[in-house]
Design a protein around this motif. Sequence first.
Motif, PDB file in Angstrom:
ATOM      1  N   SER A   1      15.406  30.945  -7.545  1.00  0.00           N
ATOM      2  CA  SER A   1      16.603  30.107  -7.662  1.00  0.00           C
ATOM      3  C   SER A   1      17.782  30.957  -8.080  1.00  0.00           C
ATOM      4  CB  SER A   1      16.393  29.008  -8.710  1.00  0.00           C
ATOM      5  OG  SER A   1      15.359  28.152  -8.327  1.00  0.00           O
ATOM      6  N   ALA A   2      18.953  30.509  -7.677  1.00  0.00           N
ATOM      7  CA  ALA A   2      20.192  31.173  -8.082  1.00  0.00           C
ATOM      8  C   ALA A   2      21.331  30.177  -7.991  1.00  0.00           C
ATOM      9  CB  ALA A   2      20.486  32.379  -7.197  1.00  0.00           C
ATOM     10  N   SER A   3      22.331  30.437  -8.808  1.00  0.00           N
ATOM     11  CA  SER A   3      23.543  29.618  -8.795  1.00  0.00           C
ATOM     12  C   SER A   3      24.677  30.421  -8.188  1.00  0.00           C
ATOM     13  CB  SER A   3      23.932  29.225 -10.223  1.00  0.00           C
ATOM     14  OG  SER A   3      22.949  28.406 -10.785  1.00  0.00           O
TER      15      SER A   3
ATOM     16  N   GLY B   1      28.831  28.262 -10.827  1.00  0.00           N
ATOM     17  CA  GLY B   1      27.813  27.353 -11.343  1.00  0.00           C
ATOM     18  C   GLY B   1      27.817  25.965 -10.726  1.00  0.00           C
TER      19      GLY B   1
ATOM     20  N   GLU C   1      23.243  25.169  -7.289  1.00  0.00           N
ATOM     21  CA  GLU C   1      22.036  25.946  -7.513  1.00  0.00           C
ATOM     22  C   GLU C   1      21.113  25.736  -6.319  1.00  0.00           C
ATOM     23  OE1 GLU C   1      19.378  26.974 -11.165  1.00  0.00           O
ATOM     24  OE2 GLU C   1      18.736  25.021 -10.393  1.00  0.00           O
TER      25      GLU C   1
ATOM     26  N   THR D   1      17.321  26.773  -4.527  1.00  0.00           N
ATOM     27  CA  THR D   1      15.970  27.305  -4.674  1.00  0.00           C
ATOM     28  C   THR D   1      15.432  27.555  -3.279  1.00  0.00           C
ATOM     29  OG1 THR D   1      15.617  26.088  -6.718  1.00  0.00           O
ATOM     30  CG2 THR D   1      13.644  26.859  -5.565  1.00  0.00           C
TER      31      THR D   1
ATOM     32  N   GLU E   1      20.911  21.767  -5.774  1.00  0.00           N
ATOM     33  CA  GLU E   1      21.512  20.936  -6.814  1.00  0.00           C
ATOM     34  C   GLU E   1      23.016  21.170  -6.810  1.00  0.00           C
ATOM     35  OE1 GLU E   1      19.674  21.276 -10.664  1.00  0.00           O
ATOM     36  OE2 GLU E   1      17.699  21.564  -9.740  1.00  0.00           O
TER      37      GLU E   1
ATOM     38  N   THR F   1      26.691  20.092  -8.744  1.00  0.00           N
ATOM     39  CA  THR F   1      27.310  19.488  -9.916  1.00  0.00           C
ATOM     40  C   THR F   1      28.461  18.593  -9.459  1.00  0.00           C
ATOM     41  OG1 THR F   1      28.941  21.252 -10.202  1.00  0.00           O
ATOM     42  CG2 THR F   1      26.789  21.555 -11.301  1.00  0.00           C
TER      43      THR F   1
ATOM     44  N   ALA G   1      25.041  31.031  -3.121  1.00  0.00           N
ATOM     45  CA  ALA G   1      23.866  30.781  -3.955  1.00  0.00           C
ATOM     46  C   ALA G   1      22.581  31.043  -3.171  1.00  0.00           C
ATOM     47  CB  ALA G   1      23.893  29.349  -4.487  1.00  0.00           C
TER      48      ALA G   1
ATOM     49  N   ALA H   1      19.645  33.682  -4.166  1.00  0.00           N
ATOM     50  CA  ALA H   1      18.262  33.242  -4.332  1.00  0.00           C
ATOM     51  C   ALA H   1      17.331  34.041  -3.418  1.00  0.00           C
ATOM     52  CB  ALA H   1      18.129  31.741  -4.061  1.00  0.00           C
TER      53      ALA H   1
ATOM     54  N   GLU I   1      19.687  35.679 -13.809  1.00  0.00           N
ATOM     55  CA  GLU I   1      18.590  35.423 -12.872  1.00  0.00           C
ATOM     56  C   GLU I   1      17.596  34.439 -13.440  1.00  0.00           C
ATOM     57  OE1 GLU I   1      15.060  37.975 -10.808  1.00  0.00           O
ATOM     58  OE2 GLU I   1      16.970  38.948 -11.165  1.00  0.00           O
ATOM     59  N   ARG I   2      17.034  33.592 -12.527  1.00  0.00           N
ATOM     60  CA  ARG I   2      15.974  32.646 -12.908  1.00  0.00           C
ATOM     61  C   ARG I   2      14.795  32.837 -12.008  1.00  0.00           C
ATOM     62  NH1 ARG I   2      16.135  27.003 -13.851  1.00  0.00           N
ATOM     63  NH2 ARG I   2      16.399  26.748 -11.674  1.00  0.00           N
TER      64      ARG I   2
END
Length: 128
Positions: free
Chosen positions: A35-37, A41, A44, A46, A57, A59, A77, A81, A127-128
Amino acid sequence: MPDPEDFLTDWQRRVERQTAQTTELSRRMRDVRASASAAGGEVEVTVDHAGGLAGLELTERALRLSPDELSRTILEASRRAQSRLASRMNDLVTEIYGDGSETAGFIGEAYAEQFPQPPEDDDAPPER
């Protein structure tokens, strides 16, 4: 002169080890996601093991962007990702086949080539 039985036994062990490693890699690769934004932000993304969209996702702030800005933000994004996916896949194949393995190098390079690192951005989220 080497014993033919020893040679065949050794060859069979190598084939069995390679088969087990390949089966384990295949099983674990199916579960890899990244995942990345986008830098702001607002979005996001995935991606799954193949780099395909697995989640998105947005916002409230993303919904106030123009259509062009929103599409660029989603693509940004997505690229981040996918680049993270390439890094995770490289780590996975190195873990299974070992650092310096031809197999790990081949797979890692294939993912890195398909999903290159996006240009650096000082506003990039962690990073996630």
